[in-house]
Motif scaffolding. Sequence first.
Motif, PDB file in Angstrom:
ATOM      1  N   LEU A 186       0.844  -1.192   0.000  1.00 39.35           N
ATOM      2  CA  LEU A 186       0.000   0.000   0.000  1.00 39.35           C
ATOM      3  C   LEU A 186       0.878   1.240   0.000  1.00 39.35           C
ATOM      4  CD1 LEU A 186      -2.515  -1.104   2.789  1.00 39.35           C
ATOM      5  CD2 LEU A 186      -2.777  -1.388   0.315  1.00 39.35           C
ATOM      6  N   ARG A 187       0.648   2.111  -0.950  1.00 37.77           N
ATOM      7  CA  ARG A 187       1.415   3.355  -1.014  1.00 37.77           C
ATOM      8  C   ARG A 187       0.820   4.364  -0.044  1.00 37.77           C
ATOM      9  NH1 ARG A 187       0.817   3.253  -7.427  1.00 37.77           N
ATOM     10  NH2 ARG A 187      -1.213   2.559  -6.647  1.00 37.77           N
ATOM     11  N   VAL A 188       1.685   4.991   0.720  1.00 43.59           N
ATOM     12  CA  VAL A 188       1.244   5.892   1.789  1.00 43.59           C
ATOM     13  C   VAL A 188       2.085   7.161   1.792  1.00 43.59           C
ATOM     14  CG1 VAL A 188       0.435   4.013   3.283  1.00 43.59           C
ATOM     15  CG2 VAL A 188       2.815   4.788   3.459  1.00 43.59           C
ATOM     16  N   VAL A 189       1.522   8.200   2.376  1.00 45.12           N
ATOM     17  CA  VAL A 189       2.271   9.420   2.672  1.00 45.12           C
ATOM     18  C   VAL A 189       2.320   9.576   4.183  1.00 45.12           C
ATOM     19  CG1 VAL A 189       1.678  10.558   0.511  1.00 45.12           C
ATOM     20  CG2 VAL A 189       0.189  10.851   2.505  1.00 45.12           C
ATOM     21  N   LYS A 190       3.244  10.391   4.647  1.00 41.62           N
ATOM     22  CA  LYS A 190       3.368  10.620   6.087  1.00 41.62           C
ATOM     23  C   LYS A 190       2.134  11.329   6.627  1.00 41.62           C
ATOM     24  CE  LYS A 190       8.433  10.935   6.104  1.00 41.62           C
ATOM     25  NZ  LYS A 190       9.610  11.798   6.375  1.00 41.62           N
ATOM     26  N   GLY A 191       1.681  10.877   7.788  1.00 42.96           N
ATOM     27  CA  GLY A 191       0.576  11.534   8.464  1.00 42.96           C
ATOM     28  C   GLY A 191       1.073  12.664   9.348  1.00 42.96           C
ATOM     29  N   PRO A 192       0.158  13.466   9.912  1.00 43.40           N
ATOM     30  CA  PRO A 192       0.552  14.623  10.726  1.00 43.40           C
ATOM     31  C   PRO A 192       1.437  14.274  11.916  1.00 43.40           C
ATOM     32  CG  PRO A 192      -1.772  14.745  10.160  1.00 43.40           C
ATOM     33  CD  PRO A 192      -1.306  13.393   9.723  1.00 43.40           C
ATOM     34  N   SER A 274      -5.843   7.012  -2.065  1.00 42.18           N
ATOM     35  CA  SER A 274      -7.170   6.491  -2.403  1.00 42.18           C
ATOM     36  C   SER A 274      -7.160   5.320  -3.387  1.00 42.18           C
ATOM     37  CB  SER A 274      -8.062   7.620  -2.920  1.00 42.18           C
ATOM     38  OG  SER A 274      -7.457   8.355  -3.938  1.00 42.18           O
ATOM     39  N   PRO A 275      -6.299   5.283  -4.422  1.00 40.75           N
ATOM     40  CA  PRO A 275      -6.336   4.102  -5.300  1.00 40.75           C
ATOM     41  C   PRO A 275      -6.043   2.804  -4.567  1.00 40.75           C
ATOM     42  CG  PRO A 275      -5.067   5.878  -6.305  1.00 40.75           C
ATOM     43  CD  PRO A 275      -5.318   6.278  -4.886  1.00 40.75           C
ATOM     44  N   ASP A 276      -5.203   2.880  -3.541  1.00 38.57           N
ATOM     45  CA  ASP A 276      -4.812   1.657  -2.844  1.00 38.57           C
ATOM     46  C   ASP A 276      -5.798   1.257  -1.756  1.00 38.57           C
ATOM     47  OD1 ASP A 276      -2.712   1.709  -4.540  1.00 38.57           O
ATOM     48  OD2 ASP A 276      -1.138   1.846  -3.028  1.00 38.57           O
ATOM     49  N   ILE A 277      -6.663   2.194  -1.339  1.00 40.40           N
ATOM     50  CA  ILE A 277      -7.722   1.815  -0.406  1.00 40.40           C
ATOM     51  C   ILE A 277      -8.647   0.802  -1.065  1.00 40.40           C
ATOM     52  CG2 ILE A 277      -9.709   2.620   0.922  1.00 40.40           C
ATOM     53  CD1 ILE A 277      -8.250   5.295   1.239  1.00 40.40           C
ATOM     54  N   ASP A 278      -8.943   1.016  -2.359  1.00 40.84           N
ATOM     55  CA  ASP A 278      -9.786   0.072  -3.090  1.00 40.84           C
ATOM     56  C   ASP A 278      -9.180  -1.329  -3.108  1.00 40.84           C
ATOM     57  OD1 ASP A 278     -11.589   2.079  -3.639  1.00 40.84           O
ATOM     58  OD2 ASP A 278     -10.891   2.422  -5.687  1.00 40.84           O
ATOM     59  N   PHE A 291       3.535  -1.262   3.924  1.00 47.13           N
ATOM     60  CA  PHE A 291       3.426   0.148   3.583  1.00 47.13           C
ATOM     61  C   PHE A 291       4.660   0.617   2.819  1.00 47.13           C
ATOM     62  CE2 PHE A 291       0.922  -0.007   7.645  1.00 47.13           C
ATOM     63  CZ  PHE A 291      -0.320   0.215   7.069  1.00 47.13           C
ATOM     64  N   GLN A 292       4.415   1.312   1.697  1.00 45.85           N
ATOM     65  CA  GLN A 292       5.496   1.913   0.911  1.00 45.85           C
ATOM     66  C   GLN A 292       5.342   3.431   0.959  1.00 45.85           C
ATOM     67  OE1 GLN A 292       5.475   0.939  -3.253  1.00 45.85           O
ATOM     68  NE2 GLN A 292       7.105   2.387  -3.743  1.00 45.85           N
ATOM     69  N   LEU A 293       6.304   4.096   1.560  1.00 47.36           N
ATOM     70  CA  LEU A 293       6.239   5.551   1.725  1.00 47.36           C
ATOM     71  C   LEU A 293       6.597   6.238   0.412  1.00 47.36           C
ATOM     72  CD1 LEU A 293       5.652   7.578   4.013  1.00 47.36           C
ATOM     73  CD2 LEU A 293       8.126   7.661   4.421  1.00 47.36           C
ATOM     74  N   ILE A 294       5.722   7.147  -0.050  1.00 46.38           N
ATOM     75  CA  ILE A 294       5.980   7.938  -1.254  1.00 46.38           C
ATOM     76  C   ILE A 294       5.835   9.415  -0.907  1.00 46.38           C
ATOM     77  CG2 ILE A 294       5.226   6.104  -2.805  1.00 46.38           C
ATOM     78  CD1 ILE A 294       2.592   7.592  -3.174  1.00 46.38           C
ATOM     79  N   ASP A 295       6.351  10.287  -1.781  1.00 49.28           N
ATOM     80  CA  ASP A 295       6.256  11.718  -1.498  1.00 49.28           C
ATOM     81  C   ASP A 295       4.904  12.263  -1.953  1.00 49.28           C
ATOM     82  OD1 ASP A 295       6.420  12.496  -4.341  1.00 49.28           O
ATOM     83  OD2 ASP A 295       8.544  11.970  -4.195  1.00 49.28           O
ATOM     84  N   LEU A 302      -0.655   9.957  -8.690  1.00 49.70           N
ATOM     85  CA  LEU A 302      -1.363   8.680  -8.675  1.00 49.70           C
ATOM     86  C   LEU A 302      -2.858   8.869  -8.436  1.00 49.70           C
ATOM     87  CD1 LEU A 302       1.261   6.668  -6.612  1.00 49.70           C
ATOM     88  CD2 LEU A 302       0.599   6.176  -8.979  1.00 49.70           C
ATOM     89  N   VAL A 303      -3.203   9.772  -7.525  1.00 51.98           N
ATOM     90  CA  VAL A 303      -4.620  10.039  -7.253  1.00 51.98           C
ATOM     91  C   VAL A 303      -5.278  10.695  -8.464  1.00 51.98           C
ATOM     92  CG1 VAL A 303      -6.212  11.375  -5.827  1.00 51.98           C
ATOM     93  CG2 VAL A 303      -4.319  10.144  -4.754  1.00 51.98           C
ATOM     94  N   PHE A 304      -4.554  11.596  -9.132  1.00 51.28           N
ATOM     95  CA  PHE A 304      -5.088  12.251 -10.325  1.00 51.28           C
ATOM     96  C   PHE A 304      -5.403  11.216 -11.413  1.00 51.28           C
ATOM     97  CE2 PHE A 304      -4.440  14.421 -14.448  1.00 51.28           C
ATOM     98  CZ  PHE A 304      -5.402  15.410 -14.324  1.00 51.28           C
ATOM     99  N   ALA A 305      -4.482  10.278 -11.629  1.00 53.88           N
ATOM    100  CA  ALA A 305      -4.698   9.229 -12.628  1.00 53.88           C
ATOM    101  C   ALA A 305      -5.877   8.342 -12.240  1.00 53.88           C
ATOM    102  CB  ALA A 305      -3.432   8.393 -12.789  1.00 53.88           C
ATOM    103  N   TYR A 306      -5.999   8.057 -10.951  1.00 51.55           N
ATOM    104  CA  TYR A 306      -7.103   7.235 -10.442  1.00 51.55           C
ATOM    105  C   TYR A 306      -8.443   7.932 -10.669  1.00 51.55           C
ATOM    106  CZ  TYR A 306     -10.172   5.566  -6.616  1.00 51.55           C
ATOM    107  OH  TYR A 306     -11.233   5.110  -5.859  1.00 51.55           O
ATOM    108  N   GLU A 307      -8.517   9.226 -10.357  1.00 50.17           N
ATOM    109  CA  GLU A 307      -9.767   9.959 -10.537  1.00 50.17           C
ATOM    110  C   GLU A 307     -10.120  10.051 -12.014  1.00 50.17           C
ATOM    111  OE1 GLU A 307     -11.848  10.815  -8.314  1.00 50.17           O
ATOM    112  OE2 GLU A 307     -10.646  10.425  -6.531  1.00 50.17           O
TER     113      GLU A 307
END
Length: 314
Positions: A186-192, A274-278, A291-295, A302-307
């Motif tokens: 799952l691709r992820v970004v850092k949370g707060p 969001s693409p990986d939540i599916d 988890f794979q951390l991405i910037d 990736l989200v733009f392509a998914y939408e």
Amino acid sequence: MKDLTKTGAEVIKPGFLTTIQDMGRMRYLANAVPISGVMDRRSATLANWLVGNSPNQAVLEVTMHGLHLRFNANTRVGLSGADLSPSINGRLVDQSRSIEIKPGDRLEFNRTKSGMRSYLAVPDGWQVAEVLDSKSTYLPGKFGGFYGRPLQKGDFMVMPSYKTNASSTRSVSNVFNRYYPRQMTLRVVKGPEFSQLATTSQDLITQSNFVVTSESNRMGYRLKGPQLKAKVSKIEPSAMIRGTVQLPPLGNPIVLLADAQTTGGYPRVLNVISPDIDNLVQIPPGGKVRFQLIDQESARELVFAYENQLKSLR
């Protein structure tokens, strides 16, 4: 609840968990009402597209096997998502195209081959009353959908009248057909609060496998792996979104999903894109994730392509 004078389908067997869902309640987060809606947006959108619907029409979300419906009228169905060995009158059917249904036909979801959740659409959607601008079932609150609960034996699902039109049959290309492995990255970004993780835990969370536990549900996927540690065990109540990865004091992450609360007090260490939540929601208990951390910029692309992929089905 049974009214066979109407057009629709009778529930012969309800299966493990079957609910009515659409894209959810987007306007009531400030009132502490979760979005709810379908767990797998891409698959639900595709099921609706197969029968000529807009993405927000109400579908049946079929969790695992066991659902058995008997139709009393002509209609067309679209199936997408998990491969639950769907059959009509005992014959397996192809999920890559819309399927004509005749009065008396029986649709069954049998053995689970791949994935966790399948979606069943009919033209113009399943007919139930809207609650707070949505037909989605919110199980913890017992509202929306079919009397706020999962389907039960003997329920009758109403659908609009339909005239058979072979020229409107739709099929999808292989780009939309997915196989769901039991182990995913799952691709992820850092949370707060990612920086509040102990240094060793910052490494562990992106280098370890986590098992999806049997306590997982529509509110969130509970994961078990190496025990993670944070410098703080709680934070001030803060906004939570679909895909937020919380870290409770015991150190096992929770990925928040459709029915999750709108605020929470555990550190938000990651966010699944969001693409990986599916993909995540198609993993059954016992499956594994990493988890794979991405910037942020990569995540936006990736989200733009998914939408855009979803828009192609509107």
